[in-house]
Enzyme design. Structure first.
Site, short mmCIF file in Angstrom:
data_model
loop_
_atom_site.label_atom_id
_atom_site.label_comp_id
_atom_site.label_asym_id
_atom_site.label_seq_id
_atom_site.Cartn_x
_atom_site.Cartn_y
_atom_site.Cartn_z
CE LYS A 1 -3.94 -2.29 2.24
NZ LYS A 1 -5.01 -2.15 3.28
CE1 TYR B 1 -9.45 -3.23 0.19
CE2 TYR B 1 -8.69 -1.22 -0.88
CZ TYR B 1 -8.44 -2.36 -0.13
OH TYR B 1 -7.15 -2.62 0.29
CG ASN C 1 -3.79 -2.47 6.73
OD1 ASN C 1 -3.71 -2.00 5.59
ND2 ASN C 1 -4.63 -3.43 7.05
CG HIS D 1 -5.43 -6.38 0.05
ND1 HIS D 1 -6.59 -6.50 0.78
CD2 HIS D 1 -5.56 -7.20 -1.02
CE1 HIS D 1 -7.40 -7.35 0.15
NE2 HIS D 1 -6.81 -7.78 -0.94
CD GLU E 1 -8.72 -9.59 -3.42
OE1 GLU E 1 -9.55 -9.29 -2.53
OE2 GLU E 1 -7.55 -9.93 -3.15
P1 CMP Z 1 -7.51 -4.64 3.60
O1 CMP Z 1 -7.09 -6.05 3.78
O2 CMP Z 1 -6.86 -3.92 2.46
O3 CMP Z 1 -9.09 -4.60 3.36
C1 CMP Z 1 -9.89 -3.47 3.70
C2 CMP Z 1 -9.15 -2.46 4.51
O4 CMP Z 1 -9.94 -1.56 5.23
C3 CMP Z 1 -8.32 -3.17 5.55
O5 CMP Z 1 -7.25 -3.84 4.94
C4 CMP Z 1 -7.97 -2.00 6.50
O6 CMP Z 1 -6.80 -1.34 6.10
C5 CMP Z 1 -9.15 -1.04 6.30
N1 CMP Z 1 -9.96 -0.93 7.52
C6 CMP Z 1 -10.16 0.20 8.24
N2 CMP Z 1 -10.95 -0.04 9.29
C7 CMP Z 1 -11.27 -1.36 9.26
C8 CMP Z 1 -12.05 -2.21 10.09
N3 CMP Z 1 -12.70 -1.75 11.17
N4 CMP Z 1 -12.15 -3.52 9.75
C9 CMP Z 1 -11.54 -3.99 8.65
N5 CMP Z 1 -10.78 -3.23 7.82
C10 CMP Z 1 -10.63 -1.93 8.13
#
Ligand code: CMP
Length: 142
Positions: free
Chosen positions: A10, A50, A113, A116, A127
């Site tokens: 990311k 998403y 974070n 992914h 995906e």
């Molecule tokens: P990702 O695996 O990319 O999929 C969706 C993203 O939403 C997740 O990682 C997080 O970075 C973001 N996100 C933010 N808040 C939440 C939450 N409460 N639960 C899950 N994903 C979240």
């Protein structure tokens, strides 16, 4: 079983100049990179990726973050690749991620974070197809 999974480095981790370090984690764990490119996502591309989170309160912030800078997208291949990749990443929330995982080492918050990864073989197939054509994927023959 031999599987493929889809991975994103990311914008936060790209900005930290950590692409090579993260690729090293994948390869050290026995995952092979069989497709890879850098892209700066449009709002539409990020929203489509998403789409399942469209109604969640964090959707706007997620799309804004994912379009804030370039990302690396890749296809990883290997034995049990989906689960193996998820183990390397650690928990979605870096505060809960085990020591030595990518989220523990590179992520600042659940919103930013670092990486992914697909959560199942079915989502991996969807995906991968969202970002790569068949000709862009190079299975290893040696
Ligand atoms: P990702 O695996 O990319 O999929 C969706 C993203 O939403 C997740 O990682 C997080 O970075 C973001 N996100 C933010 N808040 C939440 C939450 N409460 N639960 C899950 N994903 C979240």
């Amino acid at each position: 079983a031999l599987e493929r999974t889809f991975s994103i480095i990311k914008p936060d981790a790209v900005a930290k100049n950590a692409i090579g370090a993260i690729y090293n984690r994948f390869e050290s764990a026995g995952l092979r990179i069989v497709a890879s490119k850098m892209v700066h996502l449009s709002k539409e591309k990020a929203e489509g990726f998403y789409a399942e989170h469209k109604e969640r309160p964090f959707f706007g912030a997620l799309v804004s973050f994912m379009t804030s800078g370039p990302v690396m997208v890749q296809v990883l291949e290997g034995d049990n690749a989906v689960v193996r990749h998820r183990e390397i990443m650690g928990a979605t929330n870096p505060a809960e991620a085990a020591a030595g995982t990518l989220r523990s080492d590179y992520a600042a918050s659940i919103d930013e974070n670092a990486v992914h990864g697909s959560d199942a073989p079915e989502s991996a197939a969807r995906e991968i197809a969202y970002f790569f054509s068949d000709e862009e994927i190079c299975p290893r023959t040696r």
